[in-house]
Design a protein around this motif. Structure first.
Motif, mmCIF file in Angstrom:
data_model
loop_
_atom_site.group_PDB
_atom_site.id
_atom_site.type_symbol
_atom_site.label_atom_id
_atom_site.label_comp_id
_atom_site.label_asym_id
_atom_site.label_seq_id
_atom_site.Cartn_x
_atom_site.Cartn_y
_atom_site.Cartn_z
ATOM 1 N N MET A 121 -43.953 -16.236 -17.774
ATOM 2 C CA MET A 121 -42.986 -17.813 -18.567
ATOM 3 C C MET A 121 -43.487 -18.894 -19.014
ATOM 4 S SD MET A 121 -40.105 -15.842 -17.650
ATOM 5 C CE MET A 121 -38.668 -17.053 -16.953
ATOM 6 N N PRO A 122 -42.444 -19.167 -20.045
ATOM 7 C CA PRO A 122 -42.689 -20.896 -19.980
ATOM 8 C C PRO A 122 -42.816 -21.610 -19.018
ATOM 9 C CG PRO A 122 -40.737 -20.526 -20.746
ATOM 10 C CD PRO A 122 -41.399 -18.926 -20.320
ATOM 11 N N ILE A 123 -43.570 -22.584 -18.965
ATOM 12 C CA ILE A 123 -44.435 -23.844 -17.576
ATOM 13 C C ILE A 123 -43.309 -25.335 -18.692
ATOM 14 C CG2 ILE A 123 -45.013 -24.897 -16.551
ATOM 15 C CD1 ILE A 123 -45.054 -22.644 -15.521
ATOM 16 N N ARG A 124 -42.289 -25.452 -18.383
ATOM 17 C CA ARG A 124 -41.898 -27.308 -18.452
ATOM 18 C C ARG A 124 -42.563 -28.401 -18.249
ATOM 19 N NH1 ARG A 124 -36.432 -23.801 -18.850
ATOM 20 N NH2 ARG A 124 -35.841 -23.752 -20.788
ATOM 21 N N ARG A 125 -42.731 -28.851 -18.786
ATOM 22 C CA ARG A 125 -43.899 -30.298 -18.387
ATOM 23 C C ARG A 125 -42.403 -31.406 -18.552
ATOM 24 N NH1 ARG A 125 -48.975 -30.232 -21.007
ATOM 25 N NH2 ARG A 125 -47.566 -29.927 -22.854
ATOM 26 N N SER A 126 -43.134 -33.154 -17.511
ATOM 27 C CA SER A 126 -41.825 -34.443 -17.686
ATOM 28 C C SER A 126 -42.922 -35.105 -17.419
ATOM 29 C CB SER A 126 -41.125 -33.700 -16.743
ATOM 30 O OG SER A 126 -39.783 -33.171 -16.749
ATOM 31 N N ILE A 127 -42.514 -36.462 -18.441
ATOM 32 C CA ILE A 127 -43.408 -37.435 -18.001
ATOM 33 C C ILE A 127 -43.329 -38.527 -17.395
ATOM 34 C CG2 ILE A 127 -44.328 -39.376 -19.555
ATOM 35 C CD1 ILE A 127 -43.672 -38.140 -21.767
ATOM 36 N N VAL A 128 -43.849 -38.765 -15.912
ATOM 37 C CA VAL A 128 -43.454 -39.510 -14.332
ATOM 38 C C VAL A 128 -43.560 -40.283 -14.379
ATOM 39 C CG1 VAL A 128 -42.269 -37.772 -13.940
ATOM 40 C CG2 VAL A 128 -44.585 -37.498 -12.940
ATOM 41 N N MET A 202 -47.891 -36.284 -17.810
ATOM 42 C CA MET A 202 -47.492 -35.284 -17.848
ATOM 43 C C MET A 202 -47.978 -34.333 -17.017
ATOM 44 S SD MET A 202 -47.598 -33.654 -21.106
ATOM 45 C CE MET A 202 -47.390 -34.622 -22.507
ATOM 46 N N LEU A 203 -46.672 -33.855 -16.570
ATOM 47 C CA LEU A 203 -46.683 -32.794 -15.293
ATOM 48 C C LEU A 203 -46.067 -32.419 -15.443
ATOM 49 C CD1 LEU A 203 -47.450 -35.353 -11.993
ATOM 50 C CD2 LEU A 203 -48.865 -33.996 -13.151
ATOM 51 N N PRO A 204 -46.469 -30.209 -14.893
ATOM 52 C CA PRO A 204 -44.679 -29.444 -14.950
ATOM 53 C C PRO A 204 -44.355 -29.874 -14.088
ATOM 54 C CG PRO A 204 -47.649 -28.559 -14.818
ATOM 55 C CD PRO A 204 -47.849 -29.821 -14.118
ATOM 56 N N ASP A 205 -42.839 -29.265 -14.079
ATOM 57 C CA ASP A 205 -41.780 -29.306 -12.992
ATOM 58 C C ASP A 205 -41.853 -28.940 -11.909
ATOM 59 O OD1 ASP A 205 -40.831 -30.931 -15.143
ATOM 60 O OD2 ASP A 205 -39.160 -29.485 -15.814
ATOM 61 N N PHE A 206 -42.744 -27.697 -11.163
ATOM 62 C CA PHE A 206 -42.707 -27.966 -10.144
ATOM 63 C C PHE A 206 -43.707 -28.005 -9.451
ATOM 64 C CE2 PHE A 206 -46.795 -25.771 -11.839
ATOM 65 C CZ PHE A 206 -47.516 -25.599 -11.481
ATOM 66 N N LEU A 207 -44.100 -28.994 -10.790
ATOM 67 C CA LEU A 207 -44.954 -30.074 -9.500
ATOM 68 C C LEU A 207 -44.814 -30.601 -8.687
ATOM 69 C CD1 LEU A 207 -48.665 -30.467 -10.293
ATOM 70 C CD2 LEU A 207 -48.679 -29.713 -8.256
ATOM 71 N N VAL A 208 -43.559 -31.776 -9.729
ATOM 72 C CA VAL A 208 -42.810 -32.432 -8.811
ATOM 73 C C VAL A 208 -41.332 -32.666 -8.831
ATOM 74 C CG1 VAL A 208 -44.112 -33.915 -10.599
ATOM 75 C CG2 VAL A 208 -42.522 -33.178 -11.712
ATOM 76 N N ARG A 209 -40.738 -31.271 -8.883
ATOM 77 C CA ARG A 209 -39.695 -31.010 -8.829
ATOM 78 C C ARG A 209 -39.375 -31.822 -7.531
ATOM 79 N NH1 ARG A 209 -37.152 -26.470 -9.653
ATOM 80 N NH2 ARG A 209 -39.184 -25.294 -10.467
ATOM 81 N N ASP A 210 -39.536 -31.911 -6.242
ATOM 82 C CA ASP A 210 -39.752 -32.680 -4.793
ATOM 83 C C ASP A 210 -39.138 -34.239 -5.234
ATOM 84 O OD1 ASP A 210 -39.794 -29.950 -4.034
ATOM 85 O OD2 ASP A 210 -40.925 -29.783 -2.564
#
Length: 268
Positions: A121-128, A202-210
């Motif tokens: 699956m693709p892993i989405r990332r966000s800049i946080v 810039m981190l994978p969304d699953f790491l910073v979801r909470d």
């Protein structure tokens, strides 16, 4: 079927229906194929019913800690005779040399030609960044502004890197040169440093979801999308995947599709 084949298969009269020569030949072939399909189904069912032995898996630390537990529970319930041996590391291991049955990796396009792989699956990332950091940091409105900020980065990219970001509406692509003020091979440590007002990452969304849901981290440059990376399964060069490896890969694929991202879709 006759229209598709361009041949008459049945002779129809008011009293009965019988097969033509072409119809009999077609029926015989179909019966053979259906029998082969039944035997293939039986073989697969037998394999899955008797899965046993060890399955050695390597996976990234953060992904393993945050996502794998529920996968392992479901897999163990279905295949109690399989002993799972999970090795968590952010190092790109040599699965052949180190004797693993498979490895899960989060990265860009695979370059290892000695293995076979499957994109899961693709892993989405966000800049946080944290609200505390943003209160005192320089403005961050365009990708070029990143050069003025402290960057918390993965040590896979020592010394800095160029972030290519794509505008979500116009499709414009810009490159921003960034320099790491802090590097680690641990995503969890980078998240903790961001929470401690250490800088931008810039981190994978699953790491910073909470953290994003709680507001302790904020998504910045929201209109700009980082390059896509993938969760990929790597295997030794099997001619055919062993049944236990195929079964575990199937569980991973099912679970990531059921794990909603910020858009509500099943993407990690």
């Amino acid at each position: 079927m006759e229209d598709e084949l361009g041949a008459q298969l049945l002779v129809r009269t008011t009293r009965k229906v019988s097969t033509t020569v072409a119809g009999r030949l077609y029926l015989e072939r179909m019966q053979t194929l259906l029998a082969d399909l039944d035997r293939a189904d039986e073989l697969i069912n037998q394999q899955h019913a008797t899965l046993s032995g060890e399955l050695r898996l390597s996976a990234p630390v953060s992904f393993g800690q945050r996502f794998l537990p529920r996968v392992l529970a479901g897999f163990r319930e279905s295949y109690p005779e399989v002993l799972l041996k999970i090795h968590l590391t952010d190092r790109f291991i040599d699965i052949i040399e180190e004797g693993f049955d498979m490895a899960l990796r989060i990265s860009g396009p695979p370059e290892d030609v000695s293995t076979i792989w499957r994109k899961i699956m693709p892993i989405r990332r966000s800049i946080v960044a944290s609200p505390g950091y943003l209160r005192t940091a320089p403005p961050l409105e365009q990708p070029e502004d990143l050069s003025e900020h402290a960057i918390l980065g993965y040590s896979h990219f020592p010394g800095g890197q160029s972030w290519k970001l794509t505008h979500g509406t116009s499709g414009e692509v810009r490159s921003a040169t960034v320099r790491h003020g802090f590097e680690s091979n641990s995503g969890e440590l980078i998240v903790a440093s961001a929470l401690g007002n250490g800088g931008v990452s810039m981190l994978p969304d699953f790491l910073v979801r909470d953290e994003l849901a709680a507001g302790t981290l904020r998504r910045i440059l929201k209109d700009w999308t980082p390059p896509e990376i993938w969760l990929t399964a790597f295997y030794p060069p099997y001619e055919m995947l062993p049944a236990k490896v195929e079964a575990f890969t199937g569980f991973i694929e099912e679970q990531v599709r059921a794990f909603p991202d910020r858009s509500g879709q099943g993407v990690v």
